[in-house]
Each structure stands twice: as C-alpha cells, then as structure tokens.
Design a protein around this motif. Sequence first.
Motif, PDB file in Angstrom:
ATOM      1  N   CYS A  22       0.816  -1.217   0.000  1.00  0.00           N
ATOM      2  CA  CYS A  22       0.000   0.000   0.000  1.00  0.00           C
ATOM      3  C   CYS A  22       0.848   1.263   0.000  1.00  0.00           C
ATOM      4  N   PHE A  23       2.129   1.123   0.302  1.00  0.00           N
ATOM      5  CA  PHE A  23       3.004   2.281   0.465  1.00  0.00           C
ATOM      6  C   PHE A  23       4.153   2.236  -0.540  1.00  0.00           C
ATOM      7  N   ASP A  24       4.689   3.403  -0.845  1.00  0.00           N
ATOM      8  CA  ASP A  24       5.796   3.485  -1.796  1.00  0.00           C
ATOM      9  C   ASP A  24       7.076   3.889  -1.073  1.00  0.00           C
ATOM     10  N   GLU A  25       8.030   4.410  -1.837  1.00  0.00           N
ATOM     11  CA  GLU A  25       9.350   4.715  -1.276  1.00  0.00           C
ATOM     12  C   GLU A  25       9.328   5.879  -0.286  1.00  0.00           C
ATOM     13  N   ARG A  26       8.205   6.572  -0.171  1.00  0.00           N
ATOM     14  CA  ARG A  26       8.091   7.667   0.802  1.00  0.00           C
ATOM     15  C   ARG A  26       7.751   7.163   2.206  1.00  0.00           C
ATOM     16  N   PHE A  27       7.631   5.857   2.350  1.00  0.00           N
ATOM     17  CA  PHE A  27       7.244   5.237   3.617  1.00  0.00           C
ATOM     18  C   PHE A  27       8.235   4.130   3.968  1.00  0.00           C
ATOM     19  N   SER A  28       8.619   4.078   5.254  1.00  0.00           N
ATOM     20  CA  SER A  28       9.501   3.021   5.739  1.00  0.00           C
ATOM     21  C   SER A  28       8.772   2.215   6.805  1.00  0.00           C
ATOM     22  N   PHE A  89       5.027   9.388  12.112  1.00  0.00           N
ATOM     23  CA  PHE A  89       5.107   7.987  12.484  1.00  0.00           C
ATOM     24  C   PHE A  89       3.702   7.502  12.826  1.00  0.00           C
ATOM     25  N   HIS A  90       3.351   6.308  12.331  1.00  0.00           N
ATOM     26  CA  HIS A  90       2.004   5.765  12.511  1.00  0.00           C
ATOM     27  C   HIS A  90       2.119   4.381  13.145  1.00  0.00           C
ATOM     28  N   LEU A  91       1.479   4.180  14.277  1.00  0.00           N
ATOM     29  CA  LEU A  91       1.492   2.880  14.947  1.00  0.00           C
ATOM     30  C   LEU A  91       0.237   2.102  14.573  1.00  0.00           C
ATOM     31  N   ILE A  92       0.442   0.905  14.027  1.00  0.00           N
ATOM     32  CA  ILE A  92      -0.668   0.030  13.658  1.00  0.00           C
ATOM     33  C   ILE A  92      -0.316  -1.393  14.073  1.00  0.00           C
ATOM     34  N   THR A  93      -1.233  -2.332  13.822  1.00  0.00           N
ATOM     35  CA  THR A  93      -0.945  -3.744  14.026  1.00  0.00           C
ATOM     36  C   THR A  93      -0.897  -4.440  12.673  1.00  0.00           C
ATOM     37  N   GLY A  94      -0.469  -5.684  12.692  1.00  0.00           N
ATOM     38  CA  GLY A  94      -0.428  -6.460  11.466  1.00  0.00           C
ATOM     39  C   GLY A  94      -1.801  -6.839  10.949  1.00  0.00           C
ATOM     40  N   GLN A  95      -2.862  -6.489  11.694  1.00  0.00           N
ATOM     41  CA  GLN A  95      -4.235  -6.753  11.260  1.00  0.00           C
ATOM     42  C   GLN A  95      -4.938  -5.488  10.780  1.00  0.00           C
ATOM     43  N   ASP A  96      -4.167  -4.422  10.559  1.00  0.00           N
ATOM     44  CA  ASP A  96      -4.725  -3.158  10.090  1.00  0.00           C
ATOM     45  C   ASP A  96      -4.343  -2.932   8.632  1.00  0.00           C
ATOM     46  N   LEU A  97      -5.085  -2.044   7.979  1.00  0.00           N
ATOM     47  CA  LEU A  97      -4.728  -1.625   6.621  1.00  0.00           C
ATOM     48  C   LEU A  97      -4.973  -0.127   6.469  1.00  0.00           C
ATOM     49  N   PRO A  98      -4.127   0.554   5.706  1.00  0.00           N
ATOM     50  CA  PRO A  98      -4.392   1.959   5.403  1.00  0.00           C
ATOM     51  C   PRO A  98      -5.565   2.059   4.440  1.00  0.00           C
ATOM     52  N   ILE A  99      -6.469   2.989   4.711  1.00  0.00           N
ATOM     53  CA  ILE A  99      -7.622   3.163   3.825  1.00  0.00           C
ATOM     54  C   ILE A  99      -7.524   4.462   3.040  1.00  0.00           C
ATOM     55  N   LYS A 100      -6.422   5.170   3.218  1.00  0.00           N
ATOM     56  CA  LYS A 100      -6.074   6.294   2.361  1.00  0.00           C
ATOM     57  C   LYS A 100      -4.862   5.875   1.526  1.00  0.00           C
ATOM     58  N   THR A 101      -4.788   6.379   0.321  1.00  0.00           N
ATOM     59  CA  THR A 101      -3.669   6.033  -0.545  1.00  0.00           C
ATOM     60  C   THR A 101      -2.414   6.779  -0.101  1.00  0.00           C
ATOM     61  N   ALA A 102      -1.284   6.365  -0.652  1.00  0.00           N
ATOM     62  CA  ALA A 102      -0.017   7.009  -0.308  1.00  0.00           C
ATOM     63  C   ALA A 102      -0.058   8.501  -0.611  1.00  0.00           C
ATOM     64  N   ASP A 103      -0.593   8.879  -1.758  1.00  0.00           N
ATOM     65  CA  ASP A 103      -0.688  10.296  -2.108  1.00  0.00           C
ATOM     66  C   ASP A 103      -1.597  11.044  -1.149  1.00  0.00           C
ATOM     67  N   GLU A 104      -2.695  10.401  -0.729  1.00  0.00           N
ATOM     68  CA  GLU A 104      -3.604  11.036   0.213  1.00  0.00           C
ATOM     69  C   GLU A 104      -2.924  11.250   1.564  1.00  0.00           C
TER      70      GLU A 104
END
Length: 296
Positions: A22-28, A89-104
């Motif tokens: 879901c993420f590109d090179e702007r996200f680690s 920085f965004h804290l999530i779990t392995g059972q979560d998903l981003p619902i906004k796109t990388a550009d958003e």
Amino acid sequence: MRHGILITAFKDLQQLEVISSCFDERFSLYVHIDKKTQVSDGVIKKLEALENLVFISQEYMVNWGGLNHLKAILHLCERAIEDESLTYFHLITGQDLPIKTADEFIAHFSSLGGKSYLENFTMPAACWNNGGWDRILLYNLYDSLNAKKHMHWIQKLLSIQKRLGFKRNYSKDLPPLYGGSTYWSLHRSAVKQVVDYTRETPALLKRMKYSFCSEEFYFQTILMNSDLKDSFDTDNKRYILWEEKHGSKPGILDLEDWTQIKQSDALFARKMDWNHSAGLIERIMEKHQNEDKAQE
C-alpha cells in the motif's frame, strides 16, 4: 515528507506484505513480531525482501495486556527515530490496513503543520471500569500469565486485591496520568519527546510494570504533560468497530463495513483477518492499485 509505519504483529504475517504494497518509497516499515510466534526462515526472508521494510525484530514475548507490548512499541520508535528523514510515524498492528492512498497520506499530513493524532483523556476515565484505576493501582499479571489461557487466575488475583483494599503507590514525583487508544499518528517531535523521556526518566516505564495495557497510558502521560500538549487532535483517525463481531471485540471487519469505512475520514481500519475479511482486504487493495495505475 516521509513517513514511518510502525507495526506490531503476531498472526496473519502475510498481511504484512499487503500493508507494504500500500506504500511506496516515501514510507519506511518497522515491524515487531511477537516472540511467541513461530516464524520460518523462509517467511522472514520474504519479509526482509520487501523494498520499504527497514527493520524487523522479535525482541519481546508479548501477552495481551502486558508491559512487553509497550516495550515492543518503544523498541520500534527508538529504531525509527534514527532516520532523520521521517516526519510522521504511525502505529498500527499487522491486522490493520491503510484506507487512504499514499498520495492522500502525503497531502493530508503536509497540511497539518506539525499537528498529531493521539486520543487522550484525563484520569479517571469515564470509558474505563472504575475510572481506569484498577489498571494502574492493582497488580495485573498479564506478562506472567497469558490471558488467553489464564484469565481466570488473573481475575481471581485482582479480586483478592480488591477485597483486601490493596492499592499500589503512584509516586507524586511521576507525571499525572492520561489515557487513550494505543494507536496514533505522531509528528516526529512527539515521538522524539517520548523516546528522550524514556531514556532520561526511566521511572515512569518502570512504574508501568504490572499495570494493564500500559501502552494506553504511557504516550499520553508523557505527551500531555509536555510543551507539545496543545498539538494533538484527540481523534486518532482509526476506523474501529467497538462491538463484538466474528467472535472478537473490537469487531473483525468484513466487506459489509466497506461503505462506512470509505466514507470515514480515518487513515487506517482495524482489525481484519483472512477468515472473515478477505473480501474487504481485496476492496481496499483495489483502491490502492487504482492509484498506482493512475500514476502510470
């Protein structure tokens, strides 16, 4: 602007690949997997091959409600803050998903001017039993006893303490307590504040031992007693179903939830598993893939 995605995981490790996509090179991505989880070398190598995964660890054995979850989160923060190019920085779990796109994501956080998303409230908390005091003033043995197997004994020990009128001390030298959701999206200045405080003033982390869900106190207590206290929106921008569904509370999301999810202003949705959420995961991924196609 670059972002760090901090993930604590214990199951459905294939979903980490979905999150990554879901993420590109702007996200680690920085990942902690519960030490109790048996992970083959093949799975680790597959995860390590993800282009935007920077760090993966199995440092802590994490029991629900125990201190080691907080320690795992701090472990990820300490590692991620080393990358000075990361702004949020965004804290999530392995059972979560981003619902906004990388550009958003990039567009939204570029407009915030350093504001962060952190649910926070003063103690006592109306949303917690007994104002939340049992969480901190009684001995909660979730690190010693796995609640999935020994909840009866944990509750029995708590009941004995209540009958005896026992209360642990919370030193006046420690900051006033605040509570809130575990999951947040924080500006770099906020994460650095927590990491620096932990290194310089370890007494608060030490006092969190034998508390219940210390990760729902620790960040809020440090940050709301800091000079940054006015920079937080109390909506943490997570879509969470606070009712039982598919045998879990919070509920496990499925395709029926998609309409409300896409209409929300949340950044992430939680929680999902492959048994019930495959259709929803597919729908969310379609949104991300459509963005990729539009950029080609």
